[in-house]
Design an enzyme around this catalytic site. Structure first.
Site, PDB file in Angstrom:
ATOM      1  N   ASP A 136      -2.891  -1.649  -3.459  1.00 17.09           N
ATOM      2  CA  ASP A 136      -3.936  -0.621  -3.535  1.00 17.09           C
ATOM      3  C   ASP A 136      -3.959   0.084  -4.896  1.00 17.09           C
ATOM      4  O   ASP A 136      -4.858  -0.147  -5.698  1.00 17.09           O
ATOM      5  CB  ASP A 136      -3.877   0.361  -2.352  1.00 17.09           C
ATOM      6  CG  ASP A 136      -2.545   1.074  -2.182  1.00 17.09           C
ATOM      7  OD1 ASP A 136      -1.610   0.827  -2.971  1.00 17.09           O
ATOM      8  OD2 ASP A 136      -2.442   1.903  -1.252  1.00 17.09           O
ATOM      9  N   SER A 159       0.832  -1.205   0.000  1.00 15.42           N
ATOM     10  CA  SER A 159       0.000   0.000   0.000  1.00 15.42           C
ATOM     11  C   SER A 159       0.866   1.254   0.000  1.00 15.42           C
ATOM     12  O   SER A 159       2.055   1.205   0.315  1.00 15.42           O
ATOM     13  CB  SER A 159      -0.909   0.017   1.228  1.00 15.42           C
ATOM     14  OG  SER A 159      -1.453   1.297   1.427  1.00 15.42           O
ATOM     15  N   HIS A 160       0.261   2.375  -0.315  1.00 19.68           N
ATOM     16  CA  HIS A 160       0.940   3.673  -0.267  1.00 19.68           C
ATOM     17  C   HIS A 160       1.144   4.175   1.155  1.00 19.68           C
ATOM     18  O   HIS A 160       1.880   5.123   1.382  1.00 19.68           O
ATOM     19  CB  HIS A 160       0.125   4.718  -1.031  1.00 19.68           C
ATOM     20  CG  HIS A 160       0.318   4.678  -2.514  1.00 19.68           C
ATOM     21  ND1 HIS A 160       0.080   3.555  -3.254  1.00 19.68           N
ATOM     22  CD2 HIS A 160       0.747   5.623  -3.391  1.00 19.68           C
ATOM     23  CE1 HIS A 160       0.347   3.807  -4.528  1.00 19.68           C
ATOM     24  NE2 HIS A 160       0.756   5.052  -4.637  1.00 19.68           N
ATOM     25  N   VAL A 161       0.432   3.558   2.101  1.00 21.26           N
ATOM     26  CA  VAL A 161       0.449   4.073   3.478  1.00 21.26           C
ATOM     27  C   VAL A 161       0.785   2.936   4.438  1.00 21.26           C
ATOM     28  O   VAL A 161       0.155   1.879   4.386  1.00 21.26           O
ATOM     29  CB  VAL A 161      -0.938   4.668   3.833  1.00 21.26           C
ATOM     30  CG1 VAL A 161      -0.947   5.229   5.246  1.00 21.26           C
ATOM     31  CG2 VAL A 161      -1.328   5.748   2.818  1.00 21.26           C
TER      32      VAL A 161
END
Ligand SMILES: Nc1ncnc2c1ncn2[C@@H]1O[C@H](COP(=O)(O)OP(=O)(O)OP(=O)(O)O)[C@@H](O)[C@H]1O
Ligand SMILES: [Mg+2]
Lengths: 194, 123
Positions: free
Chosen positions: B67, B10-12
């Site tokens: 994501d 994911s980006h986070v």
């Protein structure tokens, strides 16, 4: 023609231009993306510069590969794997025939398309790479052609990348990755690499 | 450990941390590793982190879920350089990672799991 020296000079000029225009790149990305393209690219080219100055190179392939790995691992957005794939493919092609710049850039363009699956007209950096390859093949690459390719992304609706989530709202803005790719090719001309 | 592991990108970082907690509750015998955010803790995705998460996974075969955009591109680049077998799913991130983990824990054959993930394809 690309040589070890001219390739390094080209990439250094590109770094300078990205660093100088990073706020503008982020501004473009703010409009249709997440606003990080300038910061991403600046981080990438800083790492690339460091990698290029810390080593001596005996082939163009080696220069491009080193630059690719720095961009790939330090950019942190989609442009990381995209520029990384482009330069890895260019390194490979340069290893086969370093005198044919059009084929080297073509390999980079194909690498980006293979990685991101974007077609021309999808409002991505592909919209700059493809016309640049065509111009190089006809020995006609100029600053005007590059500027026009970048500008021509403005009316397009994004089909790939963050901007695609905006649908029609992505129309009317220049694509940030096309702008940074424009810098890459402008510095190719400015560095007398052609 | 099951034959197949699960990889989350994911980006986070908090997204994969939270999702890992959700999955571990139902899949304690599945190796679940993850890569979230950039190298310096920002929002984005990192080739190096994805590569490390692949190597850290205790299974040689990995089902990977992601994501957005660059998470997939980094996964594909790592897939090209690793010896492990990675299968990438263009499916709804949370729902499909949950489905896969729960079914792996239950010992369901991989072909059956893939079939159950098909309708979750959204990208
Ligand atoms: N699938 C793709 N194919 C080609 N170019 C793409 C693709 N996706 C994004 N791009 C290019 O990348 C640029 C954005 O780069 P940036 O570094 O801001 O990544 P990002 O979109 O923030 O990444 P992320 O996927 O992590 O959200 C776009 O302007 C576009 O030119
Ligand atoms: Mg961005």
């Amino acid at each position: 023609m690309l040589t070890v020296e001219s390739t390094i000079k080209w990439l250094n000029l590109f770094s300078e231009k990205v660093e100088k225009n990073k706020d503008y790149l982020s501004e473009l990305d703010q409009a249709i993306g997440d606003g990080d393209h300038g910061a991403n690219m600046a981080r990438g080219v800083a790492a690339m510069n460091e990698a290029l100055s810390n080593k001596s190179f005996d082939s163009i392939q080696d220069v491009l590969k080193t630059a690719a790995m720095a961009l790939l691992s330090k950019i942190g957005g989609a442009s990381g794997p995209l520029y990384g794939s482009a330069l890895i493919a260019m390194a490979k092609q340069a290893g086969e025939d370093r005198s044919d710049l059009a084929s080297i850039i073509q390999a980079g363009s194909d690498g980006i398309q293979k990685r991101g699956k974007a077609e021309p007209g999808d409002k991505t950096m592909v919209d700059v790479w493809v016309p640049v390859v065509n111009a190089l093949k006809n020995n006609k690459l100029s600053a005007d052609i590059i500027k026009k390719a970048v500008q021509d992304t403005e009316p397009l609706k994004a089909k790939k990348g963050r901007a695609s989530y905006l649908g029609d709202r992505s129309i009317g803005h220049i694509d940030p990755g096309s702008m940074s790719s424009g810098y890459l090719f402008e510095t190719l001309i400015e560095g007398d690499t052609l | 450990m099951s034959e197949y592991g699960v990889l989350l990108v994911s980006h986070v970082s908090e997204i994969v941390e939270g999702l890992t907690a959700l999955l571990k509750e139902v899949a304690s015998d599945v190796s679940i590793t993850s890569a979230g955010g950039t190298d310096d803790g920002g929002i984005g995705s990192s080739f190096d982190k994805v590569q490390a998460a692949v190597e850290a996974n205790q299974s040689g075969k990995i089902l990977a879920f992601y994501d957005l955009g660059s998470s997939k591109m980094n996964l594909e680049m790592v897939k090209e350089v690793t010896d492990k077998e990675i299968t990438l799913f263009d499916t709804a991130f949370i729902e499909s990672a949950y489905t896969a983990s729960a079914l792996l824990q239950a010992g369901v054959p991989i072909e059956e799991i893939k079939k159950q993930l098909e309708p979750l394809k959204i990208k």
